[in-house]
Design a protein around this motif. Structure first.
Motif, PDB file in Angstrom:
ATOM      1  N   ALA A   1       0.833  -1.205   0.000  1.00 12.95           N
ATOM      2  CA  ALA A   1       0.000   0.000   0.000  1.00 12.95           C
ATOM      3  C   ALA A   1       0.869   1.257   0.000  1.00 12.95           C
ATOM      4  N   PHE A   2       1.962   1.215   0.769  1.00 20.38           N
ATOM      5  CA  PHE A   2       2.872   2.362   0.822  1.00 20.38           C
ATOM      6  C   PHE A   2       3.481   2.608  -0.556  1.00 20.38           C
ATOM      7  N   ALA A   3       3.939   1.532  -1.208  1.00 23.39           N
ATOM      8  CA  ALA A   3       4.535   1.664  -2.536  1.00 23.39           C
ATOM      9  C   ALA A   3       3.511   2.153  -3.554  1.00 23.39           C
ATOM     10  N   ALA A   4       2.284   1.647  -3.457  1.00 23.21           N
ATOM     11  CA  ALA A   4       1.234   2.065  -4.388  1.00 23.21           C
ATOM     12  C   ALA A   4       0.959   3.561  -4.276  1.00 23.21           C
ATOM     13  N   ASP A   5       1.054   4.080  -3.049  1.00 19.60           N
ATOM     14  CA  ASP A   5       0.853   5.517  -2.840  1.00 19.60           C
ATOM     15  C   ASP A   5       2.033   6.331  -3.373  1.00 19.60           C
ATOM     16  N   ALA A   6       3.247   5.781  -3.248  1.00 17.63           N
ATOM     17  CA  ALA A   6       4.439   6.514  -3.658  1.00 17.63           C
ATOM     18  C   ALA A   6       4.669   6.480  -5.169  1.00 17.63           C
ATOM     19  N   LEU A   7       4.281   5.411  -5.828  1.00 15.59           N
ATOM     20  CA  LEU A   7       4.602   5.250  -7.250  1.00 15.59           C
ATOM     21  C   LEU A   7       4.110   6.398  -8.127  1.00 15.59           C
TER      22      LEU A   7
ATOM     23  N   LYS B   1       3.679   9.472  -7.402  1.00 11.76           N
ATOM     24  CA  LYS B   1       4.509  10.639  -7.100  1.00 11.76           C
ATOM     25  C   LYS B   1       5.884  10.496  -7.760  1.00 11.76           C
ATOM     26  N   ILE B   2       6.422   9.272  -7.722  1.00 16.36           N
ATOM     27  CA  ILE B   2       7.727   9.046  -8.343  1.00 16.36           C
ATOM     28  C   ILE B   2       7.623   9.195  -9.857  1.00 16.36           C
ATOM     29  N   ARG B   3       6.579   8.636 -10.438  1.00 20.61           N
ATOM     30  CA  ARG B   3       6.406   8.745 -11.896  1.00 20.61           C
ATOM     31  C   ARG B   3       6.195  10.194 -12.314  1.00 20.61           C
ATOM     32  N   ALA B   4       5.490  10.963 -11.508  1.00 21.80           N
ATOM     33  CA  ALA B   4       5.288  12.378 -11.826  1.00 21.80           C
ATOM     34  C   ALA B   4       6.604  13.144 -11.808  1.00 21.80           C
ATOM     35  N   ALA B   5       7.522  12.719 -10.947  1.00 27.54           N
ATOM     36  CA  ALA B   5       8.819  13.382 -10.851  1.00 27.54           C
ATOM     37  C   ALA B   5       9.754  12.977 -11.989  1.00 27.54           C
ATOM     38  N   PHE B   6       9.442  11.853 -12.657  1.00 26.78           N
ATOM     39  CA  PHE B   6      10.279  11.340 -13.750  1.00 26.78           C
ATOM     40  C   PHE B   6       9.414  11.054 -14.976  1.00 26.78           C
TER      41      PHE B   6
ATOM     42  N   VAL C   1      12.384   4.439   4.554  1.00 22.54           N
ATOM     43  CA  VAL C   1      11.358   5.456   4.773  1.00 22.54           C
ATOM     44  C   VAL C   1      10.032   4.795   5.153  1.00 22.54           C
ATOM     45  N   PHE C   2       9.779   3.590   4.643  1.00 24.36           N
ATOM     46  CA  PHE C   2       8.582   2.852   5.049  1.00 24.36           C
ATOM     47  C   PHE C   2       8.653   2.530   6.544  1.00 24.36           C
ATOM     48  N   GLY C   3       9.817   2.046   7.007  1.00 24.23           N
ATOM     49  CA  GLY C   3       9.970   1.782   8.428  1.00 24.23           C
ATOM     50  C   GLY C   3       9.853   3.049   9.260  1.00 24.23           C
ATOM     51  N   PHE C   4      10.447   4.137   8.764  1.00 22.50           N
ATOM     52  CA  PHE C   4      10.353   5.430   9.433  1.00 22.50           C
ATOM     53  C   PHE C   4       8.897   5.855   9.569  1.00 22.50           C
TER      54      PHE C   4
ATOM     55  N   THR D   1       2.274  13.494   8.549  1.00 22.43           N
ATOM     56  CA  THR D   1       2.892  14.654   7.907  1.00 22.43           C
ATOM     57  C   THR D   1       4.404  14.490   7.779  1.00 22.43           C
ATOM     58  N   ASP D   2       5.040  13.930   8.808  1.00 25.01           N
ATOM     59  CA  ASP D   2       6.481  13.686   8.743  1.00 25.01           C
ATOM     60  C   ASP D   2       6.807  12.633   7.697  1.00 25.01           C
ATOM     61  N   CYS D   3       5.965  11.615   7.631  1.00 25.68           N
ATOM     62  CA  CYS D   3       6.145  10.559   6.633  1.00 25.68           C
ATOM     63  C   CYS D   3       6.071  11.136   5.224  1.00 25.68           C
ATOM     64  N   GLU D   4       5.050  11.921   4.962  1.00 28.69           N
ATOM     65  CA  GLU D   4       4.868  12.490   3.628  1.00 28.69           C
ATOM     66  C   GLU D   4       6.015  13.423   3.264  1.00 28.69           C
ATOM     67  N   ALA D   5       6.494  14.191   4.250  1.00 30.15           N
ATOM     68  CA  ALA D   5       7.592  15.117   3.984  1.00 30.15           C
ATOM     69  C   ALA D   5       8.877  14.376   3.641  1.00 30.15           C
ATOM     70  N   GLU D   6       9.171  13.299   4.373  1.00 32.18           N
ATOM     71  CA  GLU D   6      10.389  12.539   4.108  1.00 32.18           C
ATOM     72  C   GLU D   6      10.311  11.814   2.776  1.00 32.18           C
ATOM     73  N   THR D   7       9.153  11.257   2.456  1.00 29.03           N
ATOM     74  CA  THR D   7       8.982  10.588   1.162  1.00 29.03           C
ATOM     75  C   THR D   7       9.170  11.577   0.023  1.00 29.03           C
ATOM     76  N   ALA D   8       8.578  12.759   0.157  1.00 26.12           N
ATOM     77  CA  ALA D   8       8.724  13.786  -0.876  1.00 26.12           C
ATOM     78  C   ALA D   8      10.174  14.225  -1.006  1.00 26.12           C
ATOM     79  N   ARG D   9      10.883  14.301   0.136  1.00 26.05           N
ATOM     80  CA  ARG D   9      12.283  14.706   0.093  1.00 26.05           C
ATOM     81  C   ARG D   9      13.127  13.710  -0.681  1.00 26.05           C
ATOM     82  N   LEU D  10      12.917  12.421  -0.425  1.00 31.77           N
ATOM     83  CA  LEU D  10      13.684  11.396  -1.129  1.00 31.77           C
ATOM     84  C   LEU D  10      13.434  11.442  -2.633  1.00 31.77           C
ATOM     85  N   ILE D  11      12.185  11.630  -3.011  1.00 35.42           N
ATOM     86  CA  ILE D  11      11.866  11.721  -4.437  1.00 35.42           C
ATOM     87  C   ILE D  11      12.535  12.945  -5.055  1.00 35.42           C
TER      88      ILE D  11
END
Length: 285
Positions: free
Chosen positions: A31-37, A39-44, A77-80, A87-97
């Motif tokens: 589920a975490f990956a499905a949410d992130a994908l 965002k990652i594709r939009a960045a690339f 980041v998933f473990g984090f 909000t912290d989770c979303e910020a860190e995920t966005a930072r990595l991307i």
């Protein structure tokens, strides 16, 4: 402000993983990956973005004109995110991307940019599994800890392959000396040789604080002055904890601190407590 390592090439992308966690393939990870994908594709938009088969948290990003994908590991980041507010989770995920998406250049492979990083065996095994050839110069400094040569810049940190070291006219030994000296200059209060650790000492810095673990002569003298109860935690590139902690209940509490700090670190290096024994770091048990 802490440096944010930019990950463009395969060498730099390896560092984004920090220390990849064991396979996480359950429904929460998917589920975490499905949410992130998206965002990652939009960045690339011009890259091929795909999950590694059977490993939803490993994202392979292949840009046009490149043959090797950048590997974005979401394990840490998933473990984090399991231990912090949304909000912290979303910020860190966005930072990595953003780190990977905004990268335009790698650090210049020059002697002046050589540094040392410290990572655990899980991370080093990940490097070995990548079939990177040639490997960066490295030394095992503990039971499960490795010091590794990298190139640094204000925007990026990337592994320093042995062939580039040779192109600079440096032997691995001379390159290591350059890296040791240059890293030591930016460490926050590297303990003096023979200093005695009393109470809980917290070393805090930017990207290289854990690198202080890679100075064996200094730690040997500190351990001799402090005694066999010296206990050190290196959870991240920003924090190192040192204290006198005897075996038993106190060590258990200190170990709990290490594990808790690891969970709260976006890129945990190691959840272990270390003692200095016979010239290297060993896990306190």
């Amino acid at each position: 402000m802490p440096k944010r390592p930019a990950m463009l090439s395969f060498l730099a992308a390896l560092l984004l993983a920090a220390s990849p966690a064991q396979a996480q393939t359950g429904p929460e990870a998917r589920a975490f990956a499905a949410d992130a994908l998206p965002k990652i594709r939009a960045a690339f938009p011009d890259a091929e973005v795909a999950q590694e088969p059977g490993e939803p948290l490993q994202i392979n990003i292949t840009r046009k004109g490149e043959t090797e994908p950048a590997v974005m590991n979401l394990h840490r980041v998933f473990g984090f995110c399991q231990n912090v507010p949304k909000t912290d989770c979303e910020a860190e995920t966005a930072r990595l991307i953003a780190i990977l998406a905004k990268a335009s250049v790698n650090p210049e492979g020059e002697a002046a940019n050589l540094r040392l990083i410290v990572r655990d065996a899980e991370y080093w095994n990940f490097v070995l599994g990548s079939k990177l050839d040639p490997l960066p110069p490295h030394r095992q400094i503990g039971e499960d800890l490795f010091a590794i040569l990298v190139f640094d810049s204000p925007e990026a940190i990337a592994l320093a392959p042995a062939d580039r070291i040779a192109e600079l006219g440096l032997s691995p030994e001379n390159a290591w000396l350059f890296a040791e000296r240059q890293t030591a200059r930016i460490l926050p209060g590297l303990p003096e040789t023979g200093a005695r650790i009393e109470g809980l000492v917290v070393f805090q810095g930017d990207e290289y604080t854990s690198s202080m673990m890679a100075y064996p002569e200094r730690w040997a003298a500190i351990a001799e002055a402090t005694g066999p109860d010296l206990a050190v935690i290196a959870n991240s590139d920003q924090f190192v904890f040192a204290a006198m902690v005897p075996d038993g209940a106190e060590l258990e509490r200190y170990r709990d601190l290490a594990e808790d700090q690891c969970k709260l670190a976006p890129r945990c290096i190691s959840p272990n407590v270390y003692r200095w024994r016979e010239g290297r770091w060993v896990i306190a048990r």
